[in-house]
Design a protein around this motif. Structure first.
Motif, mmCIF file in Angstrom:
data_model
loop_
_atom_site.group_PDB
_atom_site.id
_atom_site.type_symbol
_atom_site.label_atom_id
_atom_site.label_comp_id
_atom_site.label_asym_id
_atom_site.label_seq_id
_atom_site.Cartn_x
_atom_site.Cartn_y
_atom_site.Cartn_z
ATOM 1 N N ALA A 1 16.185 -15.663 -4.405
ATOM 2 C CA ALA A 1 16.879 -16.187 -5.579
ATOM 3 C C ALA A 1 16.443 -15.471 -6.846
ATOM 4 C CB ALA A 1 16.625 -17.692 -5.709
ATOM 5 N N ARG A 2 15.169 -15.058 -6.928
ATOM 6 C CA ARG A 2 14.713 -14.284 -8.089
ATOM 7 C C ARG A 2 14.795 -12.782 -7.825
ATOM 8 N NH1 ARG A 2 11.067 -12.002 -5.136
ATOM 9 N NH2 ARG A 2 8.832 -12.463 -5.329
ATOM 10 N N LEU A 3 15.413 -12.402 -6.723
ATOM 11 C CA LEU A 3 15.722 -11.030 -6.336
ATOM 12 C C LEU A 3 14.507 -10.263 -5.840
ATOM 13 C CD1 LEU A 3 18.331 -10.091 -9.087
ATOM 14 C CD2 LEU A 3 18.672 -11.255 -6.894
ATOM 15 N N SER A 4 13.591 -9.836 -6.744
ATOM 16 C CA SER A 4 12.461 -9.045 -6.256
ATOM 17 C C SER A 4 11.314 -9.118 -7.248
ATOM 18 C CB SER A 4 12.869 -7.583 -6.042
ATOM 19 O OG SER A 4 13.018 -6.924 -7.287
ATOM 20 N N PRO A 5 10.082 -8.873 -6.757
ATOM 21 C CA PRO A 5 8.953 -8.749 -7.684
ATOM 22 C C PRO A 5 9.044 -7.403 -8.415
ATOM 23 C CG PRO A 5 8.224 -8.352 -5.435
ATOM 24 C CD PRO A 5 9.666 -8.750 -5.351
ATOM 25 N N PRO A 6 8.286 -7.225 -9.506
ATOM 26 C CA PRO A 6 8.410 -6.015 -10.330
ATOM 27 C C PRO A 6 8.086 -4.738 -9.561
ATOM 28 C CG PRO A 6 7.214 -7.733 -11.507
ATOM 29 C CD PRO A 6 7.359 -8.207 -10.100
ATOM 30 N N LEU A 7 8.970 -3.767 -9.654
ATOM 31 C CA LEU A 7 8.780 -2.486 -8.981
ATOM 32 C C LEU A 7 7.566 -1.734 -9.531
ATOM 33 C CD1 LEU A 7 9.643 0.007 -7.261
ATOM 34 C CD2 LEU A 7 11.117 0.655 -9.177
ATOM 35 N N ILE A 8 7.518 -1.536 -10.854
ATOM 36 C CA ILE A 8 6.437 -0.751 -11.458
ATOM 37 C C ILE A 8 5.091 -1.408 -11.182
ATOM 38 C CG2 ILE A 8 5.545 0.272 -13.586
ATOM 39 C CD1 ILE A 8 8.242 1.380 -12.671
ATOM 40 N N GLY A 9 5.065 -2.721 -11.277
ATOM 41 C CA GLY A 9 3.831 -3.450 -11.017
ATOM 42 C C GLY A 9 3.330 -3.231 -9.607
ATOM 43 N N GLN A 10 4.238 -3.242 -8.633
ATOM 44 C CA GLN A 10 3.819 -3.041 -7.244
ATOM 45 C C GLN A 10 3.294 -1.624 -7.023
ATOM 46 O OE1 GLN A 10 6.362 -5.083 -4.052
ATOM 47 N NE2 GLN A 10 7.750 -5.038 -5.811
ATOM 48 N N ILE A 11 3.930 -0.644 -7.658
ATOM 49 C CA ILE A 11 3.470 0.742 -7.528
ATOM 50 C C ILE A 11 2.034 0.859 -8.030
ATOM 51 C CG2 ILE A 11 3.785 3.079 -8.430
ATOM 52 C CD1 ILE A 11 6.829 2.505 -8.400
ATOM 53 N N ALA A 12 1.765 0.277 -9.194
ATOM 54 C CA ALA A 12 0.419 0.358 -9.772
ATOM 55 C C ALA A 12 -0.579 -0.447 -8.954
ATOM 56 C CB ALA A 12 0.453 -0.150 -11.220
ATOM 57 N N ALA A 13 -0.176 -1.635 -8.495
ATOM 58 C CA ALA A 13 -1.086 -2.484 -7.725
ATOM 59 C C ALA A 13 -1.441 -1.839 -6.394
ATOM 60 C CB ALA A 13 -0.447 -3.854 -7.502
ATOM 61 N N GLU A 14 -0.460 -1.191 -5.746
ATOM 62 C CA GLU A 14 -0.738 -0.508 -4.481
ATOM 63 C C GLU A 14 -1.732 0.630 -4.693
ATOM 64 O OE1 GLU A 14 1.553 2.011 -0.955
ATOM 65 O OE2 GLU A 14 2.716 0.682 -2.266
ATOM 66 N N ALA A 15 -1.559 1.365 -5.779
ATOM 67 C CA ALA A 15 -2.481 2.464 -6.073
ATOM 68 C C ALA A 15 -3.886 1.943 -6.349
ATOM 69 C CB ALA A 15 -1.964 3.266 -7.265
ATOM 70 N N SER A 16 -3.981 0.743 -6.926
ATOM 71 C CA SER A 16 -5.281 0.166 -7.257
ATOM 72 C C SER A 16 -6.131 -0.092 -6.023
ATOM 73 C CB SER A 16 -5.099 -1.143 -8.029
ATOM 74 O OG SER A 16 -4.418 -0.921 -9.240
ATOM 75 N N LEU A 17 -5.479 -0.313 -4.900
ATOM 76 C CA LEU A 17 -6.216 -0.556 -3.660
ATOM 77 C C LEU A 17 -7.012 0.667 -3.217
ATOM 78 C CD1 LEU A 17 -3.476 -2.608 -1.777
ATOM 79 C CD2 LEU A 17 -5.655 -3.478 -2.623
ATOM 80 N N ASP A 18 -6.698 1.821 -3.809
ATOM 81 C CA ASP A 18 -7.437 3.048 -3.503
ATOM 82 C C ASP A 18 -8.527 3.324 -4.536
ATOM 83 O OD1 ASP A 18 -5.867 3.626 -1.250
ATOM 84 O OD2 ASP A 18 -4.312 4.545 -2.511
ATOM 85 N N ALA A 19 -8.801 2.354 -5.409
ATOM 86 C CA ALA A 19 -9.813 2.557 -6.448
ATOM 87 C C ALA A 19 -11.172 2.849 -5.823
ATOM 88 C CB ALA A 19 -9.896 1.328 -7.346
ATOM 89 N N ASP A 20 -11.940 3.675 -6.495
ATOM 90 C CA ASP A 20 -13.296 4.004 -6.057
ATOM 91 C C ASP A 20 -14.113 2.717 -5.956
ATOM 92 O OD1 ASP A 20 -16.069 4.787 -6.047
ATOM 93 O OD2 ASP A 20 -15.457 6.740 -6.836
ATOM 94 N N PRO A 21 -14.873 2.522 -4.864
ATOM 95 C CA PRO A 21 -15.713 1.318 -4.739
ATOM 96 C C PRO A 21 -16.641 1.112 -5.930
ATOM 97 C CG PRO A 21 -15.629 2.490 -2.651
ATOM 98 C CD PRO A 21 -14.929 3.353 -3.650
ATOM 99 N N GLU A 22 -17.019 2.214 -6.594
ATOM 100 C CA GLU A 22 -17.873 2.102 -7.780
ATOM 101 C C GLU A 22 -17.192 1.309 -8.886
ATOM 102 O OE1 GLU A 22 -21.082 3.180 -8.627
ATOM 103 O OE2 GLU A 22 -21.243 3.323 -6.441
#
Length: 399
Positions: free
Chosen positions: A255-276
């Motif tokens: 009903a709300r169509l989809s979550p934010p595209l740009i936000g998902q792109i950035a959030a997915e990339a964040s999962l690769d952040a350095d453990p430091e």
């Protein structure tokens, strides 16, 4: 719909700024630590001709990487158990709307994140509150008190672990007690776990999905906002193994169509952040926590228990009314052209007069700013008309 204790005084803060007063924002959980560079680079390097809709449940590759992330915490979920939402707020809202009918009740230990009440109102549900005590460090009230609130309308229990606003971290024994109650009455367990990286005890982090025997009852809420300093992305997740719940949630997602595209792109990339990155953030919050709590408890009449998780604390102040005090700080007080923005704790309790001398403080500012904030608070309590410190000083002067 209740006002937000976190944001309702924002107009007063803006008016103070227009007068040239610097305002330290301790009211809101907006970290000042940097967003992972991986996320920022992903946004800068978007190579698309169209910023299109995504699947209603979220981008597949992001959900797959999230499943791997949860496995690192021994949370046994699969990609199909994960639904991406527009922030953790939407996850809670969709969980309530999917699992509760109008008139249903959920039990919530308080003080609790203020917007839970708003989300329940949207779903037509009612919160039955059970208050934790600051003298007990906001530990879970006796499970017998929960049981007294259960009625035919009770459908679930909502917890936040680590807790916002208190910073309390539930023990294994407390989580087991909740599990047993959920199992006994076949309730949903809505578990907000957005602060899981920020646990400051030697005890292991306990997820609702670690509780055996209630896997079908658990609806977990998550968000990247606090973990990666990405509040503005508005990306969260709802995780459940209950297929019927998922079917209902997906309808709201469609009903709300989809979550934010740009936000998902950035959030997915964040999962690769350095453990430091996470380690440095963790250590910074540990240092800030000690600095703030030590400083608060040195101020006459102020008391704060030591929070064991997240980056908040609820402090008791020697004031007659914390709502009025927080307003006064912004509208009528400044010290060396600076003041502080606190969240009155009354808004974290539902339908009671609790929290009238308590505030929530977010230690999301650097120590230099926390030091200035502590000084401002100390000086404010000396002159606030409803302050017990001021009254004591006046009494001593009279003598």
């Amino acid at each position: 719909m209740p006002d937000s204790p976190i944001r309702k005084l924002a107009p007063l803060a803006e008016q103070a700024r227009q007068k040239g007063i610097e305002v330290f924002h301790l009211n809101i959980g907006q970290p000042d630590l940097p967003t992972p560079p991986e996320a920022l680079e992903a946004i800068k390097n978007i190579d698309r001709k169209i910023l299109e809709y995504t699947p209603s449940e979220g981008i597949l590759s992001f959900r797959q990487k999230l499943a791997t992330y949860y496995h690192r915490f021994d949370i046994d979920v699969e990609t199909e158990d994960i639904i991406i939402t527009s922030g953790g707020s939407e996850a809670v809202t969709f969980a309530f709307m999917s699992c509760l009918d109008p008139g249903d009740e959920i039990i919530v230990p308080e003080p609790a994140y203020a917007n839970y009440e708003a989300f329940a109102i949207v779903a037509g549900a009612k919160i039955k509150a059970i208050a934790a005590d600051i003298e007990e460090g906001f530990s879970l009230p006796p499970i017998e008190e929960f049981e007294k609130l259960i009625s035919p309308k009770t459908k679930g229990i909502m917890i936040c672990n680590p807790n916002n606003p208190t910073g309390y971290l539930y023990t294994q024994q407390e989580m087991n007690a909740i599990r047993d109650l959920v199992k006994k009455y076949d309730l949903y367990l809505f578990s907000d776990e957005v602060y899981r990286e920020f646990c400051y005890t030697g005890a292991p982090y306990i997820s609702a999905f670690h509780l055996k025997g209630i896997e079908q009852n658990v609806v977990l809420v998550d968000s990247v906002s606090k973990r990666y300093s990405e509040c503005g992305l508005r990306i969260g997740a709802l995780i459940t193994k209950n297929k019927e719940v998922k079917r209902n949630v997906i309808k709201f997602c469609q009903a709300r169509l989809s979550p934010p595209l740009i936000g998902q792109i950035a959030a997915e990339a964040s999962l690769d952040a350095d453990p430091e990155y996470m380690l440095n953030n963790y250590n910074e919050y540990v240092n800030r926590r000690k600095f703030l709590i030590d400083g608060l408890n040195r101020i006459e009449g102020v008391y704060s228990p030591i929070p064991m998780g997240a980056f908040y604390t609820v402090a008791r102040l020697p004031v007659d009314n914390s709502d009025k005090f927080c307003e006064w700080l912004l509208s009528d007080f400044h010290y060396e052209s600076q003041t502080i923005f606190l969240a009155p704790a009354s808004g974290f309790y539902t339908g009671s007069d609790r929290g009238m001398n308590e505030v929530r403080i977010a230690y999301v500012l650097k120590k230099e700013d926390l030091a200035k904030s502590l000084k401002i608070l100390e000086e404010a309590l000396k002159v606030y008309p409803g302050s017990k410190v001021r009254q004591k000083m006046a009494s001593e002067e009279t003598k």
